[in-house]
Design a protein around this motif. Structure first.
Motif, PDB file in Angstrom:
ATOM      1  N   UNK A  50       0.839  -1.193   0.000  1.00  0.00           N
ATOM      2  CA  UNK A  50       0.000   0.000   0.000  1.00  0.00           C
ATOM      3  C   UNK A  50       0.879   1.251   0.000  1.00  0.00           C
ATOM      4  N   UNK A  51       0.538   2.198  -0.886  1.00  0.00           N
ATOM      5  CA  UNK A  51       1.293   3.439  -0.948  1.00  0.00           C
ATOM      6  C   UNK A  51       0.341   4.620  -0.845  1.00  0.00           C
ATOM      7  N   UNK A  52       0.864   5.836  -1.049  1.00  0.00           N
ATOM      8  CA  UNK A  52       0.055   7.031  -0.875  1.00  0.00           C
ATOM      9  C   UNK A  52      -0.036   7.830  -2.169  1.00  0.00           C
ATOM     10  N   UNK A  53      -1.262   8.267  -2.459  1.00  0.00           N
ATOM     11  CA  UNK A  53      -1.511   9.229  -3.521  1.00  0.00           C
ATOM     12  C   UNK A  53      -1.936  10.524  -2.841  1.00  0.00           C
ATOM     13  N   UNK A  54      -1.216  11.595  -3.106  1.00  0.00           N
ATOM     14  CA  UNK A  54      -1.530  12.890  -2.500  1.00  0.00           C
ATOM     15  C   UNK A  54      -2.227  13.775  -3.538  1.00  0.00           C
ATOM     16  N   UNK A  55      -3.404  14.253  -3.193  1.00  0.00           N
ATOM     17  CA  UNK A  55      -4.138  15.164  -4.066  1.00  0.00           C
ATOM     18  C   UNK A  55      -3.806  16.579  -3.601  1.00  0.00           C
ATOM     19  N   UNK A  56      -2.996  17.279  -4.393  1.00  0.00           N
ATOM     20  CA  UNK A  56      -2.393  18.535  -3.950  1.00  0.00           C
ATOM     21  C   UNK A  56      -3.060  19.745  -4.610  1.00  0.00           C
ATOM     22  N   UNK A  57      -3.615  20.621  -3.786  1.00  0.00           N
ATOM     23  CA  UNK A  57      -4.160  21.877  -4.297  1.00  0.00           C
ATOM     24  C   UNK A  57      -3.014  22.845  -4.561  1.00  0.00           C
ATOM     25  N   UNK A  58      -3.092  23.566  -5.680  1.00  0.00           N
ATOM     26  CA  UNK A  58      -2.056  24.533  -6.041  1.00  0.00           C
ATOM     27  C   UNK A  58      -2.692  25.907  -6.260  1.00  0.00           C
ATOM     28  N   UNK A  59      -1.921  26.971  -6.246  1.00  0.00           N
ATOM     29  CA  UNK A  59      -2.482  28.324  -6.374  1.00  0.00           C
ATOM     30  C   UNK A  59      -3.307  28.516  -7.638  1.00  0.00           C
ATOM     31  N   UNK A  60      -4.336  29.364  -7.528  1.00  0.00           N
ATOM     32  CA  UNK A  60      -5.169  29.685  -8.691  1.00  0.00           C
ATOM     33  C   UNK A  60      -4.652  30.932  -9.397  1.00  0.00           C
ATOM     34  N   UNK A  79      -8.846  14.528 -11.724  1.00  0.00           N
ATOM     35  CA  UNK A  79      -8.366  14.048 -10.435  1.00  0.00           C
ATOM     36  C   UNK A  79      -9.317  13.106  -9.744  1.00  0.00           C
ATOM     37  N   UNK A  80     -10.617  13.252 -10.022  1.00  0.00           N
ATOM     38  CA  UNK A  80     -11.608  12.422  -9.348  1.00  0.00           C
ATOM     39  C   UNK A  80     -11.479  10.956  -9.742  1.00  0.00           C
ATOM     40  N   UNK A  81     -11.274  10.693 -11.029  1.00  0.00           N
ATOM     41  CA  UNK A  81     -11.145   9.311 -11.496  1.00  0.00           C
ATOM     42  C   UNK A  81      -9.918   8.664 -10.863  1.00  0.00           C
ATOM     43  N   UNK A  82      -8.810   9.386 -10.861  1.00  0.00           N
ATOM     44  CA  UNK A  82      -7.575   8.869 -10.284  1.00  0.00           C
ATOM     45  C   UNK A  82      -7.753   8.564  -8.802  1.00  0.00           C
ATOM     46  N   UNK A  83      -8.349   9.481  -8.060  1.00  0.00           N
ATOM     47  CA  UNK A  83      -8.541   9.272  -6.621  1.00  0.00           C
ATOM     48  C   UNK A  83      -9.409   8.051  -6.360  1.00  0.00           C
ATOM     49  N   UNK A  84     -10.472   7.897  -7.155  1.00  0.00           N
ATOM     50  CA  UNK A  84     -11.363   6.750  -6.970  1.00  0.00           C
ATOM     51  C   UNK A  84     -10.688   5.431  -7.262  1.00  0.00           C
ATOM     52  N   UNK A  85      -9.925   5.377  -8.346  1.00  0.00           N
ATOM     53  CA  UNK A  85      -9.241   4.129  -8.704  1.00  0.00           C
ATOM     54  C   UNK A  85      -8.152   3.781  -7.691  1.00  0.00           C
ATOM     55  N   UNK A  86      -7.442   4.798  -7.198  1.00  0.00           N
ATOM     56  CA  UNK A  86      -6.383   4.542  -6.219  1.00  0.00           C
ATOM     57  C   UNK A  86      -6.965   3.981  -4.928  1.00  0.00           C
ATOM     58  N   UNK A  87      -8.067   4.552  -4.485  1.00  0.00           N
ATOM     59  CA  UNK A  87      -8.697   4.048  -3.259  1.00  0.00           C
ATOM     60  C   UNK A  87      -9.209   2.624  -3.476  1.00  0.00           C
ATOM     61  N   UNK A  88      -9.803   2.380  -4.645  1.00  0.00           N
ATOM     62  CA  UNK A  88     -10.317   1.043  -4.958  1.00  0.00           C
ATOM     63  C   UNK A  88      -9.195   0.022  -4.967  1.00  0.00           C
ATOM     64  N   UNK A  89      -7.999   0.449  -5.376  1.00  0.00           N
ATOM     65  CA  UNK A  89      -6.841  -0.450  -5.432  1.00  0.00           C
ATOM     66  C   UNK A  89      -6.201  -0.653  -4.062  1.00  0.00           C
ATOM     67  N   UNK A  90      -6.742   0.003  -3.057  1.00  0.00           N
ATOM     68  CA  UNK A  90      -6.264  -0.200  -1.696  1.00  0.00           C
ATOM     69  C   UNK A  90      -5.209   0.762  -1.219  1.00  0.00           C
ATOM     70  N   UNK A  91      -4.991   1.830  -1.973  1.00  0.00           N
ATOM     71  CA  UNK A  91      -3.973   2.804  -1.589  1.00  0.00           C
ATOM     72  C   UNK A  91      -4.588   3.956  -0.793  1.00  0.00           C
ATOM     73  N   UNK A  92      -3.782   4.577   0.026  1.00  0.00           N
ATOM     74  CA  UNK A  92      -4.240   5.746   0.773  1.00  0.00           C
ATOM     75  C   UNK A  92      -4.305   6.947  -0.163  1.00  0.00           C
ATOM     76  N   UNK A  93      -5.416   7.684  -0.123  1.00  0.00           N
ATOM     77  CA  UNK A  93      -5.565   8.906  -0.904  1.00  0.00           C
ATOM     78  C   UNK A  93      -5.646  10.052   0.094  1.00  0.00           C
ATOM     79  N   UNK A  94      -4.639  10.914   0.057  1.00  0.00           N
ATOM     80  CA  UNK A  94      -4.472  11.934   1.094  1.00  0.00           C
ATOM     81  C   UNK A  94      -4.717  13.330   0.520  1.00  0.00           C
ATOM     82  N   UNK A  95      -5.672  14.084   1.057  1.00  0.00           N
ATOM     83  CA  UNK A  95      -5.895  15.441   0.560  1.00  0.00           C
ATOM     84  C   UNK A  95      -4.869  16.419   1.126  1.00  0.00           C
ATOM     85  N   UNK A  96      -4.339  17.255   0.262  1.00  0.00           N
ATOM     86  CA  UNK A  96      -3.467  18.355   0.678  1.00  0.00           C
ATOM     87  C   UNK A  96      -4.206  19.633   0.272  1.00  0.00           C
TER      88      UNK A  96
END
Length: 244
Positions: free
Chosen positions: A1-11, A92-109
Protein backbone atom coordinates in the motif's frame (compact mmCIF):
# COMPACT_ATOMS: atom_id res chain seq x y z
CA UNK A 1 0.00 0.00 0.00
CA UNK A 2 1.29 3.44 -0.95
CA UNK A 3 0.06 7.03 -0.87
CA UNK A 4 -1.51 9.23 -3.52
CA UNK A 5 -1.53 12.89 -2.50
CA UNK A 6 -4.14 15.16 -4.07
CA UNK A 7 -2.39 18.53 -3.95
CA UNK A 8 -4.16 21.88 -4.30
CA UNK A 9 -2.06 24.53 -6.04
CA UNK A 10 -2.48 28.32 -6.37
CA UNK A 11 -5.17 29.69 -8.69
CA UNK A 12 -2.96 32.63 -9.59
CA UNK A 13 -0.95 33.94 -6.67
CA UNK A 14 2.02 31.68 -5.93
CA UNK A 15 2.03 33.05 -2.39
CA UNK A 16 -1.04 30.88 -1.76
CA UNK A 17 1.01 27.68 -2.04
CA UNK A 18 0.89 25.99 1.37
CA UNK A 19 3.96 24.79 3.27
CA UNK A 20 2.42 21.32 3.39
CA UNK A 21 1.92 21.26 -0.39
CA UNK A 22 5.58 22.18 -0.96
CA UNK A 23 6.83 19.55 1.48
CA UNK A 24 4.56 16.93 -0.09
CA UNK A 25 5.83 17.63 -3.60
CA UNK A 26 9.38 17.38 -2.29
CA UNK A 27 8.73 14.06 -0.58
CA UNK A 28 7.03 12.05 -3.33
CA UNK A 29 8.69 9.92 -5.99
CA UNK A 30 6.57 11.11 -8.92
CA UNK A 31 4.33 14.11 -9.64
CA UNK A 32 1.32 13.51 -11.89
CA UNK A 33 -0.09 16.63 -13.50
CA UNK A 34 -2.95 17.87 -15.65
CA UNK A 35 -0.39 19.79 -17.74
CA UNK A 36 3.22 18.79 -17.12
CA UNK A 37 4.52 22.05 -18.62
CA UNK A 38 2.41 24.14 -16.25
CA UNK A 39 3.31 22.07 -13.21
CA UNK A 40 6.99 22.11 -14.18
CA UNK A 41 6.93 25.89 -13.88
CA UNK A 42 5.43 25.57 -10.41
CA UNK A 43 8.04 23.00 -9.35
CA UNK A 44 10.86 25.13 -10.73
CA UNK A 45 9.60 28.14 -8.79
CA UNK A 46 9.92 26.18 -5.55
CA UNK A 47 13.14 24.47 -6.68
CA UNK A 48 11.60 21.00 -6.72
CA UNK A 49 12.85 18.39 -9.18
CA UNK A 50 10.68 15.32 -9.71
CA UNK A 51 9.70 13.03 -12.60
CA UNK A 52 6.43 14.17 -14.18
CA UNK A 53 3.61 12.12 -15.70
CA UNK A 54 0.64 13.51 -17.61
CA UNK A 55 -2.88 12.87 -16.30
CA UNK A 56 -5.35 15.20 -17.99
CA UNK A 57 -9.08 14.96 -18.60
CA UNK A 58 -8.57 13.49 -22.09
CA UNK A 59 -6.47 10.57 -20.83
CA UNK A 60 -7.33 10.34 -17.14
CA UNK A 61 -8.58 6.76 -17.20
CA UNK A 62 -5.52 5.46 -19.07
CA UNK A 63 -3.05 7.62 -17.12
CA UNK A 64 -4.66 6.65 -13.82
CA UNK A 65 -3.99 2.99 -14.53
CA UNK A 66 -0.29 3.79 -15.08
CA UNK A 67 -0.21 5.75 -11.82
CA UNK A 68 -1.87 2.86 -9.95
CA UNK A 69 0.99 0.62 -11.13
CA UNK A 70 3.49 3.07 -9.65
CA UNK A 71 1.58 3.00 -6.39
CA UNK A 72 1.51 -0.81 -6.51
CA UNK A 73 5.29 -0.72 -6.76
CA UNK A 74 5.43 1.28 -3.55
CA UNK A 75 6.10 4.69 -5.04
CA UNK A 76 4.47 7.78 -3.58
CA UNK A 77 2.68 9.99 -6.10
CA UNK A 78 1.32 13.53 -5.89
CA UNK A 79 -1.33 14.78 -8.29
CA UNK A 80 -1.80 18.46 -9.18
CA UNK A 81 -4.18 20.02 -11.67
CA UNK A 82 -3.28 23.30 -13.39
CA UNK A 83 -4.72 25.47 -10.62
CA UNK A 84 -6.81 25.03 -7.51
CA UNK A 85 -8.03 21.78 -6.01
CA UNK A 86 -8.08 18.67 -8.25
CA UNK A 87 -11.50 17.11 -8.76
CA UNK A 88 -13.35 20.45 -8.57
CA UNK A 89 -14.04 21.19 -12.25
CA UNK A 90 -10.60 19.70 -12.84
CA UNK A 91 -9.28 16.17 -13.44
CA UNK A 92 -8.37 14.05 -10.44
CA UNK A 93 -11.61 12.42 -9.35
CA UNK A 94 -11.15 9.31 -11.50
CA UNK A 95 -7.58 8.87 -10.28
CA UNK A 96 -8.54 9.27 -6.62
CA UNK A 97 -11.36 6.75 -6.97
CA UNK A 98 -9.24 4.13 -8.70
CA UNK A 99 -6.38 4.54 -6.22
CA UNK A 100 -8.70 4.05 -3.26
CA UNK A 101 -10.32 1.04 -4.96
CA UNK A 102 -6.84 -0.45 -5.43
CA UNK A 103 -6.26 -0.20 -1.70
CA UNK A 104 -3.97 2.80 -1.59
CA UNK A 105 -4.24 5.75 0.77
CA UNK A 106 -5.57 8.91 -0.90
CA UNK A 107 -4.47 11.93 1.09
CA UNK A 108 -5.89 15.44 0.56
CA UNK A 109 -3.47 18.35 0.68
CA UNK A 110 -5.95 21.24 0.78
CA UNK A 111 -5.38 24.73 -0.48
CA UNK A 112 -6.61 27.23 -3.03
CA UNK A 113 -9.96 26.91 -4.80
CA UNK A 114 -11.79 29.55 -6.85
CA UNK A 115 -15.05 28.15 -5.47
CA UNK A 116 -14.01 28.66 -1.83
CA UNK A 117 -12.32 32.00 -2.57
CA UNK A 118 -15.47 33.52 -4.07
CA UNK A 119 -17.76 32.01 -1.42
CA UNK A 120 -15.61 33.58 1.29
CA UNK A 121 -16.16 37.13 0.01
CA UNK A 122 -19.66 36.86 -1.49
CA UNK A 123 -21.42 37.32 1.83
CA UNK A 124 -23.57 34.25 1.23
CA UNK A 125 -26.41 33.56 3.60
CA UNK A 126 -28.18 30.29 4.26
CA UNK A 127 -26.88 26.79 4.79
CA UNK A 128 -26.91 25.52 1.21
CA UNK A 129 -24.54 26.50 -1.57
CA UNK A 130 -24.73 24.67 -4.90
CA UNK A 131 -21.51 24.33 -6.90
CA UNK A 132 -22.25 23.60 -10.55
CA UNK A 133 -18.94 24.50 -12.19
CA UNK A 134 -19.18 25.13 -15.93
CA UNK A 135 -22.62 25.02 -17.53
CA UNK A 136 -23.09 23.69 -21.06
CA UNK A 137 -21.77 26.01 -23.79
CA UNK A 138 -24.94 25.26 -25.75
CA UNK A 139 -27.41 28.12 -25.14
CA UNK A 140 -30.52 26.00 -24.74
CA UNK A 141 -28.96 23.54 -22.31
CA UNK A 142 -27.31 26.36 -20.38
CA UNK A 143 -30.55 28.30 -19.91
CA UNK A 144 -32.55 25.19 -19.08
CA UNK A 145 -30.10 24.11 -16.37
CA UNK A 146 -29.74 27.66 -15.07
CA UNK A 147 -33.51 27.94 -14.71
CA UNK A 148 -33.53 24.69 -12.69
CA UNK A 149 -30.74 25.93 -10.43
CA UNK A 150 -32.36 29.31 -9.78
CA UNK A 151 -35.66 27.59 -9.04
CA UNK A 152 -34.09 25.77 -6.08
CA UNK A 153 -33.86 29.08 -4.22
CA UNK A 154 -30.35 28.20 -3.03
CA UNK A 155 -27.14 30.13 -3.58
CA UNK A 156 -25.09 28.95 -6.56
CA UNK A 157 -21.50 29.22 -7.74
CA UNK A 158 -20.60 28.75 -11.41
CA UNK A 159 -17.41 28.98 -13.44
CA UNK A 160 -17.29 30.66 -16.84
CA UNK A 161 -14.87 31.67 -19.56
CA UNK A 162 -14.33 35.24 -20.81
CA UNK A 163 -15.96 34.24 -24.09
CA UNK A 164 -19.32 33.36 -22.52
CA UNK A 165 -19.50 35.44 -19.33
CA UNK A 166 -21.79 38.08 -20.87
CA UNK A 167 -24.07 35.37 -22.27
CA UNK A 168 -24.29 33.76 -18.84
CA UNK A 169 -25.08 37.08 -17.16
CA UNK A 170 -27.71 37.77 -19.82
CA UNK A 171 -29.36 34.41 -19.12
CA UNK A 172 -29.41 35.08 -15.36
CA UNK A 173 -30.92 38.53 -15.88
CA UNK A 174 -33.54 37.15 -18.27
CA UNK A 175 -34.68 34.65 -15.64
CA UNK A 176 -34.40 36.89 -12.56
CA UNK A 177 -33.14 40.44 -13.14
CA UNK A 178 -33.17 41.25 -9.39
CA UNK A 179 -31.16 38.27 -8.16
CA UNK A 180 -27.95 39.38 -6.44
CA UNK A 181 -24.80 38.37 -8.29
CA UNK A 182 -21.12 38.57 -7.35
CA UNK A 183 -18.58 38.05 -10.14
CA UNK A 184 -14.98 37.23 -9.30
CA UNK A 185 -12.57 37.84 -12.18
CA UNK A 186 -8.93 36.72 -11.99
CA UNK A 187 -9.24 35.78 -8.31
CA UNK A 188 -5.95 36.12 -6.35
CA UNK A 189 -4.15 37.45 -9.44
CA UNK A 190 -2.69 40.90 -10.09
CA UNK A 191 -5.83 42.19 -11.80
CA UNK A 192 -8.34 40.60 -9.42
CA UNK A 193 -11.77 42.22 -9.65
CA UNK A 194 -14.96 41.54 -7.70
CA UNK A 195 -18.18 43.04 -9.06
CA UNK A 196 -21.48 42.97 -7.16
CA UNK A 197 -25.04 44.01 -7.93
CA UNK A 198 -28.31 42.72 -9.28
CA UNK A 199 -27.97 40.43 -12.28
CA UNK A 200 -29.20 43.31 -14.45
CA UNK A 201 -26.62 45.74 -13.05
CA UNK A 202 -23.71 43.32 -13.40
CA UNK A 203 -24.82 42.46 -16.96
CA UNK A 204 -24.83 46.16 -17.87
CA UNK A 205 -21.36 46.52 -16.35
CA UNK A 206 -19.84 43.71 -18.40
CA UNK A 207 -21.81 44.43 -21.56
CA UNK A 208 -20.32 47.91 -21.66
CA UNK A 209 -16.73 46.63 -21.71
CA UNK A 210 -14.84 46.67 -24.99
CA UNK A 211 -12.64 43.75 -23.96
CA UNK A 212 -13.07 40.99 -21.40
CA UNK A 213 -10.16 38.88 -20.20
CA UNK A 214 -9.55 36.46 -17.36
CA UNK A 215 -11.15 33.52 -15.60
CA UNK A 216 -14.50 33.89 -13.86
CA UNK A 217 -16.35 32.53 -10.85
CA UNK A 218 -19.95 33.67 -10.44
CA UNK A 219 -21.94 33.67 -7.20
CA UNK A 220 -25.75 33.88 -7.47
CA UNK A 221 -27.63 34.59 -4.25
CA UNK A 222 -30.39 32.37 -2.96
CA UNK A 223 -34.06 33.24 -3.18
CA UNK A 224 -36.42 31.04 -1.19
CA UNK A 225 -39.38 32.46 -3.13
CA UNK A 226 -37.98 31.26 -6.43
CA UNK A 227 -39.98 28.91 -8.62
CA UNK A 228 -40.07 27.78 -12.22
CA UNK A 229 -41.91 30.22 -14.44
CA UNK A 230 -44.77 29.06 -16.63
CA UNK A 231 -42.65 29.33 -19.75
CA UNK A 232 -40.07 26.81 -18.55
CA UNK A 233 -41.36 24.25 -21.02
CA UNK A 234 -40.30 26.59 -23.83
CA UNK A 235 -36.69 26.21 -22.74
CA UNK A 236 -36.85 22.43 -23.11
CA UNK A 237 -37.75 22.65 -26.79
CA UNK A 238 -35.18 25.42 -27.23
CA UNK A 239 -32.49 23.19 -25.77
CA UNK A 240 -33.30 20.44 -28.22
CA UNK A 241 -33.08 22.90 -31.11
CA UNK A 242 -29.74 24.33 -29.97
CA UNK A 243 -28.24 20.88 -29.57
CA UNK A 244 -28.60 19.95 -33.20
Amino acid sequence: MSELYIVATPIGNLGDMTFRAIETLKSVDVVAAEDTRHTLQLLNHFEIKKPLISCRSQNEQFASEKIIKLLDEGQKVAYASDAGTPGISDPGAILAGLARKAGHNVVPIPGASAFAALASVAGAGGKTLIFEGFLSPKPGRRRSRLRELLATGDAIILYESPFRIVKLLQDIADIDCERRVVVGRELTKLHEEITEGTSKEVLENYSSRSKILGEFAVFISGNKNAKLSEDSSDNISEARYDDR
